[in-house]
Design an enzyme around this catalytic site. Sequence first.
Site, PDB file in Angstrom:
ATOM      1  N   GLU A  40      48.028 -38.666 -17.590  1.00 24.86           N
ATOM      2  CA  GLU A  40      47.978 -39.461 -16.357  1.00 24.86           C
ATOM      3  C   GLU A  40      49.279 -40.239 -16.166  1.00 24.86           C
ATOM      4  OE1 GLU A  40      45.787 -38.632 -14.380  1.00 24.86           O
ATOM      5  OE2 GLU A  40      44.302 -37.737 -15.711  1.00 24.86           O
ATOM      6  N   GLU A  76      51.046 -31.439 -11.372  1.00 25.34           N
ATOM      7  CA  GLU A  76      50.484 -31.046 -12.661  1.00 25.34           C
ATOM      8  C   GLU A  76      51.594 -30.670 -13.651  1.00 25.34           C
ATOM      9  OE1 GLU A  76      47.502 -31.864 -12.901  1.00 25.34           O
ATOM     10  OE2 GLU A  76      46.812 -30.971 -14.761  1.00 25.34           O
TER      11      GLU A  76
HETATM   12 ZN    ZN Z   1      46.473 -33.734 -13.934  1.00 28.13          ZN
END
Ligand code: ZN
Length: 500
Positions: A266, A295
Site C-alpha cells: 500500500e 499496481e
Molecule cells: Zn494494489
Amino acid sequence: MHENYQKLLARLNDVTQLGLANGLLGWDQQVNMPHKGAPARGAQMAVLARLNHELFTSPETGELIEAAAAELKDAPFESDEASMVRVARRDYELATKLPSSLVAEMAQTTAEAHPIWAEARAKSDFKHFQPMLERIIGLMQQAADHLGYTEHPYDALLGQFEPGVTASMVKTLFDGHKPALVELIAAIGKHADRVSDAVLHQPFDVEAQRKFSTFIAEKIGFDFERGRLDVAVHPFASGLTRNDVRLTTRFDPNFFSTALFGVMHEAGHGMYEQGIGENVDGTALGGGATLSIHESQSRLWENIVGRSKGFWSWALPLAQQHFPQLNGVDLDTFYRAINKVQPSLIRVEADEATYNLHIMLRFELEMDVLVGAVKVADLPKVWNERFEAYLGITPPNDAQGVLQDVHWSSGLFGYFPTYALGNLLSVQYYNQALKDHPEIPDEIAQGKFDTLLRWLNTNIHQHGRKFTADELTRQVTGSPMQYDAYLTYLQTKYGEIYGL
Ligand code: ZN
C-alpha cells in the site's frame, strides 16, 4: 486567452473536488464509521456521485472539451493543456456512451447480485449464483456494444480500466509467458521441501507489527506528514491529493507477512500518489495513471524490493529488535521463508510466482464467456480443469474455485488483467531504474531508498494521468509492455532459492 480551456478547467475542478470529497467519505466508511451508519453514508455518497456524474456528462462539458481542443490544437502532446483535454475527452466518452437506463440496470442488478453471490460462496453452491451471473454477463455484452470495439467485446470492457490496452495485447503477453510459468511452478513443486516458512507462522505482537511496518514505510519513503496508516478489513490506499494519502492494513497476530508486506504494497501505491506533480495535483490529471501502472508501483516495493535479500540484509537485524522470536534466524532462512512458493486455491493469497496464472485463468474465462464460447453453467467445470492444468491442484469446491472473487458479482469484467500487467511492468520499470542507477541494489542493502524513489518520482509518478500504460512504458523503457523481464526475474530468483 484560451477562454474555453479556462472554463473547462473550472468545470473539471468542480467534478474533481466532488469526487475527492466522495473518496474521503468512502475512506471514512471503511476505517471509522460505525456499521449502523451505512445507510446514511450510502445516501450521502449516492447524491455526491449523482451530482458529479450529471455535471461531468452534461452536453456543456462535451462542448467545452471540443472548444478547448480547438484552442489548444498546437499544444505539445505531453503538455499539461493537451493532456488535460485528451484525458477529459476520454473520460467524457466513457461516461456518456452507456445509456443511463443501462447504468441504472447494472447498479440495480449488481446490488441484488452481491448478497446472492455471498450466499452461494458460503454454501459453495454455484447454481445459486448462476442465473444472476447470466444476467450480469448479458448486461456486460450490452455495455461492450455501447462502448464500442473493433476486435473483441472484451476490448471495450478492458478499456474502461486500462485505456489503450486491448484483449489481443493482453493475450499475447499472457500466452508468451504462461508455458514457462507453468513449467517453473511444476519444477518448484517437485522441490517444495527445500523451503520452509515456519519461522513466519508464530505469534507476533500486533503493536510491534504496527511499529515495525510504520518504520519500514517511512524508511522506504512514505511521507507521514502527507499521509497516514489505519486499519481496515480489506486493505487499500486512498490518494486524495499528494498531501493527503491514506494507507490501510490489517494485522494477523500469528503471521509475520500479512501486515509488513501489505503495508509495503500500500505504501507503494501511496508513494505514487505523493509523487504526483504539483502542476497536476488536485486536477482531473491528478492521481495514478491506470490500474496496471498503480499496481506496478505497489508490487515493485512489496516484491522486488521487500522480498529481496539485499533489503533483508539491512532490515532483518531491525526486525529482530522488534520481534525477539526472530533472534537466531539467519538471513538465508528468512529470505527463503518470505519467498516460499506454494500453488494455492485463493488468488489474494497467491505468491508472486503463481499470481499471474490465477489472472490468466480469469482473463481467458471472461473472454470465452462473453462471446458464449464457454457457457455460464459450465464455468465451475472449466475453471477446475484449467486450474489443474496451470497450477497442478484442483479446487475441492466452488467456494475455493469459481466463486472466490467478488468482481463478477459487481459487474467488474475486464479488471483482472490489470493486476498481472502490474507485475510485468514492475520488473520492466525496476530494470530501467537499474540501468540508469546501477548503485540501487547496494543502496537498498544499506537501507537507502531515495535514488530509486526519486527515479520513480521523475519517470512515473509526476505525470499523474497524462499517459496510458503503453505510452508511459515506451517513454520510460523504450519498449512496449513485455513479459520477458518478469519471467527472467522469476526464473532467476526462484531457480536460486529452490536450486533448480
Ligand atoms: Zn494494489
